[in-house]
Design a protein around this motif. Structure first.
Motif, short mmCIF file in Angstrom:
data_model
loop_
_atom_site.label_atom_id
_atom_site.label_comp_id
_atom_site.label_asym_id
_atom_site.label_seq_id
_atom_site.Cartn_x
_atom_site.Cartn_y
_atom_site.Cartn_z
N ASP A 205 0.85 -1.18 0.00
CA ASP A 205 0.00 0.00 0.00
C ASP A 205 0.89 1.24 0.00
O ASP A 205 1.47 1.61 1.02
N ARG A 206 1.01 1.86 -1.15
CA ARG A 206 1.92 3.00 -1.29
C ARG A 206 1.43 4.25 -0.58
O ARG A 206 2.14 5.26 -0.54
N ARG A 207 0.24 4.19 -0.03
CA ARG A 207 -0.24 5.35 0.74
C ARG A 207 0.50 5.48 2.07
O ARG A 207 0.53 6.55 2.67
N TRP A 208 1.09 4.37 2.53
CA TRP A 208 1.88 4.43 3.74
C TRP A 208 3.24 5.07 3.42
O TRP A 208 3.91 4.65 2.48
N PRO A 209 3.65 6.05 4.18
CA PRO A 209 4.96 6.68 3.92
C PRO A 209 6.09 5.75 4.33
O PRO A 209 5.91 4.80 5.09
N GLU A 210 7.29 6.04 3.82
CA GLU A 210 8.46 5.26 4.19
C GLU A 210 8.70 5.37 5.69
O GLU A 210 8.49 6.42 6.31
N ALA A 211 9.18 4.28 6.27
CA ALA A 211 9.47 4.25 7.71
C ALA A 211 10.86 4.84 7.95
O ALA A 211 11.83 4.14 8.23
N THR A 212 10.96 6.13 7.81
CA THR A 212 12.22 6.83 8.03
C THR A 212 12.54 6.88 9.52
O THR A 212 11.69 6.58 10.37
N ALA A 213 13.76 7.29 9.84
CA ALA A 213 14.16 7.40 11.24
C ALA A 213 13.24 8.35 11.99
O ALA A 213 12.86 8.09 13.15
N ALA A 214 12.86 9.44 11.36
CA ALA A 214 11.99 10.41 12.01
C ALA A 214 10.63 9.82 12.33
O ALA A 214 10.05 10.08 13.38
#
Length: 230
Positions: A205-214
Motif C-alpha cells: 500500500d503505497r499510501r503508507w509513507p516510508e518508515a524513516t528514522a523520524a
C-alpha cells in the motif's frame, strides 16, 4: 487471535516469505545468480522455487541447524542449479564470510541476500559487522532484503522461545549505506504490506509513507528493509 504478541506467528511469516520470494525473482530477472540466506533455518527455497535454473543457493546458519535439517532433505530434488550448507557463527567477526567464500561463493556475481528473522538477534556490533561483510562481498546489482524492528521495540522486551530481541534500529537504510556501501534503499512500514490470499500474492500500500528514522522515533514499527548495490 494471533497478533504481534506472537512475534514468529503467521502474521509475519507469510508476508515476509512471499516478499522475499518476489524480491528474489525480481532481481533474478535483472541478473542476480546467487542467493545467500543469512540465518537460513529451515528455508526451502532451493527446493520449492521453480523458474530459477541458474541460481546458486548458499544457506548460512549454525552447525546445529544443519545437523537437524540435512537428514530431512535426503532424496529431495533441487529446483535450482546448486545448494551449499554453510555452517558458521555470526557472532565471530569474519567467520561466516570466510566460510561462505570457501563454499564456492563468487563475490563478482550479483547476489540476493535474504536475512529473515535475523537482525533482531544480533547486537549492534554484530549487525554492523554483517553489513560490512555483505557490502564487501556484493557485486554491483546485488540486493538485500531483511525484516527488522525499530529501536523502541527493545523496550518491549520481546522474546521468542527464550531468545530476546537485542537488535533494533530506526536507521537501517542509512546503516547499509554508511557501513555496507550500498546505494538506494527503502524501509517499508509493515502495515503497508497486505496479503491477498485470493490472488496468492502480497501488495504494498503505497499510501503508507516510508518508515524513516523520524517516523520510527519513539514508535514500535516492524520494518521490511531493502537496499541495492549500485
Amino acid at each position: 487471535k494471533e497478533g504481534r504478541a506472537q512475534p514468529m506467528g503467521g502474521w509475519i511469516m507469510v508476508p515476509r516469505t512471499r516478499f522475499g520470494d518476489d524480491f528474489l525473482r525480481d532481481h533474478y530477472t535483472r541478473g542476480a545468480r546467487q542467493l545467500v540466506l543469512l540465518g537460513a533455518g529451515f528455508d526451502a527455497r532451493a527446493y520449492r522455487m521453480s523458474g530459477l535454473p541458474e541460481l546458486r543457493v548458499y544457506e548460512v546458519d549454525q552447525k546445529t541447524t544443519f545437523e537437524v535439517k540435512e537428514p530431512l532433505l535426503t532424496g529431495e530434488s533441487l529446483a535450482v542449479a546448486s545448494r551449499a550448507a554453510v555452517a558458521t557463527e555470526f557472532t565471530r567477526p569474519g567467520e561466516w564470510a570466510a566460510a561462505l567464500l570457501a563454499s564456492g561463493f563468487d563475490p563478482a556475481v550479483p547476489t540476493v541476500w535474504l536475512a529473515e528473522g535475523l537482525l533482531m538477534y544480533l547486537s549492534a556490533a554484530d549487525a554492523a559487522d554483517l553489513m560490512k561483510q555483505v557490502g564487501q562481498l556484493s557485486a554491483r546489482g546485488s540486493a538485500v532484503f531483511h525484516d527488522a524492528v525499530s529501536a523502541e521495540y527493545l523496550n518491549a522486551r520481546v522474546s521468542v522461545a527464550g531468545a530476546p530481541f537485542i537488535g533494533a534500529s530506526d536507521e537501517y537504510v542509512n546503516m547499509w549505506r554508511s557501513i555496507g556501501g550500498f546505494g538506494s534503499g527503502y524501509a517499508h512500514d509493515f502495515r503497508a504490506i497486505k496479503v491477498d490470499r485470493a490472488r496468492r500474492r502480497i501488495d504494498v500500500d503505497r499510501r503508507w509513507p516510508e518508515a524513516t528514522a523520524a517516523r520510527c522515533a519513539g514508535q514500535q514499527v516492524v520494518l521490511f528493509v531493502e537496499v541495492e548495490m549500485e
